[in-house]
Write a protein that holds these residues in place. Structure first.
Motif, PDB file in Angstrom:
ATOM      1  N   SER A   1     -12.285  -0.473   4.552  1.00 31.01           N
ATOM      2  CA  SER A   1     -10.845  -0.198   4.506  1.00 31.01           C
ATOM      3  C   SER A   1     -10.380   0.429   5.812  1.00 31.01           C
ATOM      4  O   SER A   1     -11.182   0.951   6.584  1.00 31.01           O
ATOM      5  CB  SER A   1     -10.571   0.763   3.356  1.00 31.01           C
ATOM      6  N   SER A   2      -9.063   0.378   6.038  1.00 33.78           N
ATOM      7  CA  SER A   2      -8.476   1.102   7.171  1.00 33.78           C
ATOM      8  C   SER A   2      -7.672   2.304   6.701  1.00 33.78           C
ATOM      9  O   SER A   2      -7.038   2.982   7.525  1.00 33.78           O
ATOM     10  CB  SER A   2      -7.547   0.174   7.967  1.00 33.78           C
TER      11      SER A   2
ATOM     12  N   GLY B   1      -2.117  -1.745   6.645  1.00 30.32           N
ATOM     13  CA  GLY B   1      -3.257  -2.613   6.960  1.00 30.32           C
ATOM     14  C   GLY B   1      -4.030  -2.085   8.146  1.00 30.32           C
ATOM     15  O   GLY B   1      -4.266  -0.885   8.293  1.00 30.32           O
TER      16      GLY B   1
ATOM     17  N   THR C   1       0.875  -1.187   0.000  1.00 25.68           N
ATOM     18  CA  THR C   1       0.000   0.000   0.000  1.00 25.68           C
ATOM     19  C   THR C   1       0.904   1.226   0.000  1.00 25.68           C
ATOM     20  O   THR C   1       2.117   1.097   0.201  1.00 25.68           O
ATOM     21  CB  THR C   1      -0.984   0.005   1.191  1.00 25.68           C
TER      22      THR C   1
ATOM     23  N   ASP D   1     -10.520  -7.824   2.287  1.00 28.03           N
ATOM     24  CA  ASP D   1     -10.910  -6.829   3.297  1.00 28.03           C
ATOM     25  C   ASP D   1     -12.383  -6.963   3.687  1.00 28.03           C
ATOM     26  O   ASP D   1     -12.846  -6.330   4.633  1.00 28.03           O
ATOM     27  CB  ASP D   1     -10.630  -5.404   2.784  1.00 28.03           C
TER      28      ASP D   1
ATOM     29  N   GLU E   1      -8.154  -7.142  -2.758  1.00 26.29           N
ATOM     30  CA  GLU E   1      -8.894  -6.375  -1.764  1.00 26.29           C
ATOM     31  C   GLU E   1     -10.162  -7.100  -1.292  1.00 26.29           C
ATOM     32  O   GLU E   1     -10.734  -6.740  -0.260  1.00 26.29           O
ATOM     33  CB  GLU E   1      -9.262  -5.023  -2.383  1.00 26.29           C
TER      34      GLU E   1
HETATM   35  O1  DON Z   1      -7.802  -0.970   2.692  1.00 19.45           O
HETATM   36  C1  DON Z   1      -7.190  -1.504   3.613  1.00 19.45           C
HETATM   37  O2  DON Z   1      -7.425  -1.318   4.788  1.00 19.45           O
HETATM   38  C2  DON Z   1      -6.059  -2.456   3.278  1.00 19.45           C
HETATM   39  N1  DON Z   1      -6.314  -3.084   2.026  1.00 19.45           N
HETATM   40  C3  DON Z   1      -4.767  -1.714   3.293  1.00 19.45           C
HETATM   41  C4  DON Z   1      -3.612  -2.658   3.080  1.00 19.45           C
HETATM   42  C5  DON Z   1      -2.322  -2.167   3.568  1.00 19.45           C
HETATM   43  O3  DON Z   1      -2.171  -1.068   4.068  1.00 19.45           O
HETATM   44  C6  DON Z   1      -1.190  -3.120   3.432  1.00 19.45           C
HETATM   45  N2  DON Z   1      -0.039  -2.575   4.074  1.00 19.45           N
HETATM   46  N3  DON Z   1       0.843  -2.738   4.564  1.00 19.45           N
END
Ligand code: DON
Length: 567
Positions: A449-450, A470, A378, A420, A417
């Motif tokens: 999402s976060s 994440g 990300t 999620d 995704e």
């Molecule tokens: O939208 C979200 O919350 C996750 N798909 C974000 C993923 C993410 O930040 C991976 N990182 N290290």
């Protein structure tokens, strides 16, 4: 009508623009001395430089956002890209408007609640994380076109050009790129296109290898020429649909036809007189962040011992992440009690259950039961331009190299995704997050999402910030904003040691060195289970405008390989 005029104007700009840019450059270099500086912080030096060049050439922060996002999709394909989505938080100086462009992926129309379960109702391992079935319909291409048509000054033929050049001529891969590609090594044996693009003679390329992406260059060029239709219809769309179906996915042309971004009102709150503007659902980021801060606003944190302060922050995180699991999902599909969750009274109610000397086991909180978080895939970037426009954007394809799937001929790495969503009520996803009905899979629904692109403002300054990571994204924002309100500068804020609690699993995760021995003991005495992470996590990027001193600063996380520049 207005859009088509804008489009016509922009296409004629393609011809006259080079001349205008020279003239503008001359005028700009004169006016620069008086005007405000500008800044970009992003996860890759090539993206930061390309964005600044677009600002220099007369583009605004929104044009620069298109350039930075598209360059990242080429040079940081492990983290974000045309096969993914994200959220752009914008501030337009002209009319003082804050808005969030929701370019989050959507579940395809053939998706259904139990699609990742077997006949016994168990979650099929890997189904929601590998291959094209795990991919939501991408939102970033539509997001870039939307930004250009509604907010930018320059045509896509200019703003996407740096990405096209880098895809065509290549960029040198970094050690980090190599490490994250290693994560997808198995998927390479399944997906030829992924292997062909990213391997060098059947091996992970050495650091410094020049990686060219011809197919991606072509896809970017079609996007720049035909806008939305260049990706969601015609040649690219057919390659995507055919490739996904051949790989076992369920996309159809109707899914691509139906994809459009949504403008949403950001969530807004206050902590100690500081205004916080952050991501609205379908991100949980803003709500969870504000809920944590609302709970904490009832405590005199600055006069407390550091272990008590951390205990209270952890307890506040526990409660707000519980609400994430229970209430949050796509606002176009579920009713979210936003007002309640953000009210000061509600936070006061939650404070009642917090004891100073004891952790509350998460099972005592009502919520879905179950029970690792992300780090550096990300991406996030922050931009401020001369005119006071600003952007905080967090973009993702979820895991490193997303689903590990490229539809042949497109050069586009598809996201995973779909993970999620909640694959089964109470089951956990790749970040150990649990959830309920509100975030269950539905046709055309956006997964929760976060990602938490955020602006923080008070009388003295304005800060734009965010990070990948994440489920830990939101707790990183909490730590950062607390640092900021205690007087840290942006680099100290970005580098502050991190700790995290997400309700379930019921443990405090902390970076190596983030807690002192005395703090560890004091937290354990209160009943907290502590888990040191194997490495540092996150890659925060922030820019700050100090209004009273008229000083612009920018900071890129020292944990990453990004670059922050002020000009
Ligand atoms: O939208 C979200 O919350 C996750 N798909 C974000 C993923 C993410 O930040 C991976 N990182 N290290």
């Amino acid at each position: 009508m207005a859009t088509s005029i804008v489009r016509q104007l922009k296409s004629s700009m393609t011809v006259i623009l080079p001349v205008l840019l020279v003239i503008y450059g001359v005028i700009n270099s004169i006016s620069c001395a008086q005007s405000k500086p500008m800044a970009i912080a992003s996860a890759h030096p090539l993206a930061t430089h390309a964005g600044l060049a677009i600002l220099d050439a007369g583009g605004n922060a929104f044009d620069a956002a298109i350039t930075v996002a598209s360059v990242l999709s080429v040079v940081e394909p492990q983290g974000s890209g045309l096969g993914g989505g994200g959220f752009f938080l914008l501030h337009r100086a002209d009319d003082n408007v804050d808005v969030m462009i929701d370019a989050r992926e959507k579940a395809p129309l053939a998706a259904y609640q139990r699609m990742f379960q077997n006949e016994q109702g168990e979650v099929i391992k890997g189904a929601s994380t590998q291959g094209p079935l795990s991919a939501g319909v991408p939102g970033l291409p539509a997001g870039l076109v939307y930004l250009s048509e509604h907010y930018g000054r320059l045509p896509l033929s200019v703003t996407l050009q740096p990405a096209i050049n880098l895809a065509e001529k290549g960029f040198r891969v970094s050690p980090r790129f190599r490490r994250l590609l290693q994560f997808r090594i198995r998927q390479m044996t399944v997906n030829n296109a992924l292997q062909t693009i990213f391997q060098d003679q059947g091996q992970i390329p050495a650091a410094g290898f020049l990686l060219r992406q011809k197919d991606l260059a072509r896809t970017l060029r079609l996007l720049s020429t035909f806008g939305w239709a260049g990706f969601y219809q015609g040649e690219v769309a057919s390659l995507l649909v055919n490739g996904v179906q051949a790989g076992g996915g369920i996309w159809t042309q109707a899914d691509l036809d139906a994809y459009h971004v949504v403008e949403r009102k950001p969530v807004v709150g206050r902590y100690r007189g500081v205004k916080i503007i952050s991501a609205a659902p379908p991100s949980s980021g803003g709500i969870v962040l504000l809920e944590v801060l609302n709970i904490l606003s009832g405590y005199p944190l600055e006069i407390m011992t550091s272990d008590l302060r951390k205990h209270l922050i952890i307890e506040a995180m526990r409660r707000a992440y519980r609400d994430r699991a229970v209430y949050l999902g796509d606002p176009d599909f579920v009713q979210i009690p936003v007002e309640q969750l953000l009210s000061i009274d509600y936070a006061a109610g939650l404070r009642v259950s917090i004891q100073f000397d004891q952790a509350l086991p998460s099972v005592f909180l009502n919520g879905p039961l179950a029970g690792q978080a992300g780090g550096e895939d990300t991406t996030h970037f922050s931009i401020m331009d001369h005119d006071g426009n600003r952007v905080a954007a967090t973009l993702s394809i979820n895991f490193p190299f997303g689903s590990g799937f490229v539809a042949p001929g497109t050069g586009v790495v598809l996201n995973n995704e779909m993970d999620d969503f909640v694959s089964r009520i109470g089951a956990v996803n790749g970040y150990g997050l649990t959830g309920g009905e509100a975030n269950s899979i539905g046709a055309g629904k956006r997964m929760l999402s976060s990602m938490t692109p955020t602006f923080v403002e008070d009388e003295q300054r304005i800060v734009a910030l965010g990070t990948p990571g994440g489920s830990r994204i939101i707790s990183m924002l909490v730590v950062a904003i607390l640092e900021l309100t205690q007087g840290a500068d942006v680099q100290a804020m970005v580098d502050a040691p991190r700790f995290h609690h997400q309700y379930l699993p019921d443990q405090v995760q902390y970076e190596p060195g983030a807690l002192t021995l005395a703090e560890i003991k004091a937290l354990q005495l209160r009943g907290h289970r502590l888990e040191e992470t194997s490495k540092h996590y996150g890659d925060m990027q922030a820019v700050s405008w100090q209004k009273d001193k008229q000083v612009m600063t920018a900071a890129s996380d020292s944990r990453g390989e990004g670059l922050a520049l002020v000009k």
